[in-house]
Design a protein around this motif. Sequence first.
Motif, PDB file in Angstrom:
ATOM      1  N   UNK A  71       0.833  -1.207   0.000  1.00  0.00           N
ATOM      2  CA  UNK A  71       0.000   0.000   0.000  1.00  0.00           C
ATOM      3  C   UNK A  71       0.869   1.259   0.000  1.00  0.00           C
ATOM      4  N   UNK A  72       2.026   1.203   0.634  1.00  0.00           N
ATOM      5  CA  UNK A  72       2.918   2.368   0.628  1.00  0.00           C
ATOM      6  C   UNK A  72       3.337   2.711  -0.795  1.00  0.00           C
ATOM      7  N   UNK A  73       3.606   1.692  -1.593  1.00  0.00           N
ATOM      8  CA  UNK A  73       4.004   1.908  -2.991  1.00  0.00           C
ATOM      9  C   UNK A  73       2.828   2.436  -3.795  1.00  0.00           C
ATOM     10  N   UNK A  74       1.643   1.809  -3.635  1.00  0.00           N
ATOM     11  CA  UNK A  74       0.462   2.256  -4.363  1.00  0.00           C
ATOM     12  C   UNK A  74       0.057   3.671  -3.926  1.00  0.00           C
ATOM     13  N   UNK A  75       0.201   3.965  -2.633  1.00  0.00           N
ATOM     14  CA  UNK A  75      -0.136   5.298  -2.142  1.00  0.00           C
ATOM     15  C   UNK A  75       0.745   6.367  -2.758  1.00  0.00           C
ATOM     16  N   UNK A  76       2.004   6.029  -2.988  1.00  0.00           N
ATOM     17  CA  UNK A  76       2.920   6.971  -3.631  1.00  0.00           C
ATOM     18  C   UNK A  76       2.445   7.301  -5.039  1.00  0.00           C
ATOM     19  N   UNK A  77       2.078   6.273  -5.785  1.00  0.00           N
ATOM     20  CA  UNK A  77       1.554   6.489  -7.141  1.00  0.00           C
ATOM     21  C   UNK A  77       0.262   7.301  -7.079  1.00  0.00           C
ATOM     22  N   UNK A  99      -5.735  -0.085  -9.050  1.00  0.00           N
ATOM     23  CA  UNK A  99      -4.631  -1.020  -8.864  1.00  0.00           C
ATOM     24  C   UNK A  99      -5.162  -2.445  -8.732  1.00  0.00           C
ATOM     25  N   UNK A 100      -4.411  -3.388  -9.234  1.00  0.00           N
ATOM     26  CA  UNK A 100      -4.739  -4.782  -8.988  1.00  0.00           C
ATOM     27  C   UNK A 100      -4.620  -5.088  -7.510  1.00  0.00           C
ATOM     28  N   UNK A 101      -5.562  -5.869  -6.995  1.00  0.00           N
ATOM     29  CA  UNK A 101      -5.589  -6.213  -5.581  1.00  0.00           C
ATOM     30  C   UNK A 101      -5.421  -7.716  -5.408  1.00  0.00           C
ATOM     31  N   UNK A 102      -4.370  -8.104  -4.697  1.00  0.00           N
ATOM     32  CA  UNK A 102      -4.040  -9.506  -4.417  1.00  0.00           C
ATOM     33  C   UNK A 102      -3.466 -10.201  -5.638  1.00  0.00           C
ATOM     34  N   UNK A 103      -4.034  -9.919  -6.808  1.00  0.00           N
ATOM     35  CA  UNK A 103      -3.569 -10.493  -8.061  1.00  0.00           C
ATOM     36  C   UNK A 103      -3.258  -9.357  -9.033  1.00  0.00           C
ATOM     37  N   UNK A 104      -2.619  -9.673 -10.121  1.00  0.00           N
ATOM     38  CA  UNK A 104      -2.170  -8.636 -11.056  1.00  0.00           C
ATOM     39  C   UNK A 104      -3.319  -7.920 -11.740  1.00  0.00           C
ATOM     40  N   UNK A 105      -4.436  -8.633 -11.978  1.00  0.00           N
ATOM     41  CA  UNK A 105      -5.594  -8.069 -12.685  1.00  0.00           C
ATOM     42  C   UNK A 105      -5.154  -7.425 -13.999  1.00  0.00           C
ATOM     43  N   UNK A 106      -4.322  -8.167 -14.730  1.00  0.00           N
ATOM     44  CA  UNK A 106      -3.650  -7.645 -15.920  1.00  0.00           C
ATOM     45  C   UNK A 106      -4.598  -7.303 -17.055  1.00  0.00           C
ATOM     46  N   UNK A 107      -5.803  -7.832 -17.033  1.00  0.00           N
ATOM     47  CA  UNK A 107      -6.752  -7.554 -18.110  1.00  0.00           C
ATOM     48  C   UNK A 107      -7.071  -6.067 -18.209  1.00  0.00           C
ATOM     49  N   UNK A 108      -6.791  -5.312 -17.144  1.00  0.00           N
ATOM     50  CA  UNK A 108      -7.113  -3.887 -17.123  1.00  0.00           C
ATOM     51  C   UNK A 108      -5.890  -2.996 -17.370  1.00  0.00           C
ATOM     52  N   UNK A 109      -4.767  -3.590 -17.810  1.00  0.00           N
ATOM     53  CA  UNK A 109      -3.600  -2.805 -18.189  1.00  0.00           C
ATOM     54  C   UNK A 109      -3.841  -2.155 -19.552  1.00  0.00           C
ATOM     55  N   UNK A 110      -3.187  -1.070 -19.870  1.00  0.00           N
ATOM     56  CA  UNK A 110      -2.255  -0.282 -19.048  1.00  0.00           C
ATOM     57  C   UNK A 110      -2.962   0.696 -18.127  1.00  0.00           C
ATOM     58  N   UNK A 111      -4.257   0.897 -18.368  1.00  0.00           N
ATOM     59  CA  UNK A 111      -5.063   1.735 -17.501  1.00  0.00           C
ATOM     60  C   UNK A 111      -6.511   1.270 -17.636  1.00  0.00           C
TER      61      UNK A 111
END
Length: 366
Positions: free
Chosen positions: A146-152, A243-255
């Motif tokens: 969360x610290x990393x995601x919060x920075x973004x 942001x992906x939660x627990x898993x990458x949730x890559x289907x929603x990349x790049x935004x």
Amino acid sequence: MNRRTLLASAAALALMAMLPPLPARAQGTPIPEGEKLKVGFIYVGPVGDGGWSYQHDLGRKAIEAHFGDRIETSYIENVPEGADAERALTQLALAGNKLIFATSFGFMDAVINTAAKFPDVKFEHATGYKRAENVATYDARFYEGRAVMGTIAGMMTKTNKIGFIGSFPIPEVMQGINSTFIHARKVNPDVELKVVWAYTWFDPAKEADAASALLAEGVDVILQHTDSTAPLAKLQEKGGIGFGQASDMAAFKPTPRVSAIIDNWEPYYIKRVGEVLDGTWASHGVWLGIKDGEVGIGEITEAVPAEVKEAAEAVRDQIAGGYHPFTGPLNKQDGSAWLAEGQTPTDEELASMDFFVEGITAQIPR
């Protein structure tokens, strides 16, 4: 409830209940070559949730690939927390599973109760804190991610309003909300944090509604501690990032998915199954994070400016090098002192966190 047919059959359970009990295996006794270890899992959501349960099931598949014919696995999905969990755990124990992973916080009492009835079965409980001779606990330091995601989030919000969808106001979730806010504020002192409680781990409709409520308040960045991809789908429809939660949730990349917190349970599951096989398994409680590889940071996509990516990766690397996301000075929401300059909390303090830090205006349900 969508359960595997073998384990859902009441007739099969009745038959197993009449069979003589298997001989108990003493702690520390290896599983003989040629004897298959049966390993069971229970999941709070469906394995196809794209998040929490999906990621645990990847761990189950990893142990199958690693140990091959030495093990046999099974799982029960969509298990509500409460009496149903105890029934599901009992089903797995009666089916001959000698190692059982219960993968949600609310399974805790069910694990303790079932373990007392099956002392020859080893139980592992994810994110819990109650242990016994045949019950171990394991957890991940999600607040580090969360610290990393919060920075973004703090650097990318255009409205200075970021949102957080909480499941339940338990310490694990409170840690994540606080860590998000602290690190968003470090890079953007004007950030506000809005919180909506979904009161569920997995309910796509409720999660989508929570995302809509946050967007209606002017939020343009959303984090979640719920299991489905519904908030990302809502962002894809309405605008904003998440942001992906627990898993990458890559289907929603790049935004709208610009990065992710990835729970990597595979090394832990392989280690613990191996210890049952070789007779070295013992009850313990572990809490692993970024430096251990259990909390991963997913790809930061090209939708993120280079300077934001650099700042986020710097936080990730600092945590891996020993920086604690909760480093004082920090006050509680009411202004009272919590951590002095340079002070960090103990794990015991974090494990009982029931407050917001100063600057968060949202209220905690009681």
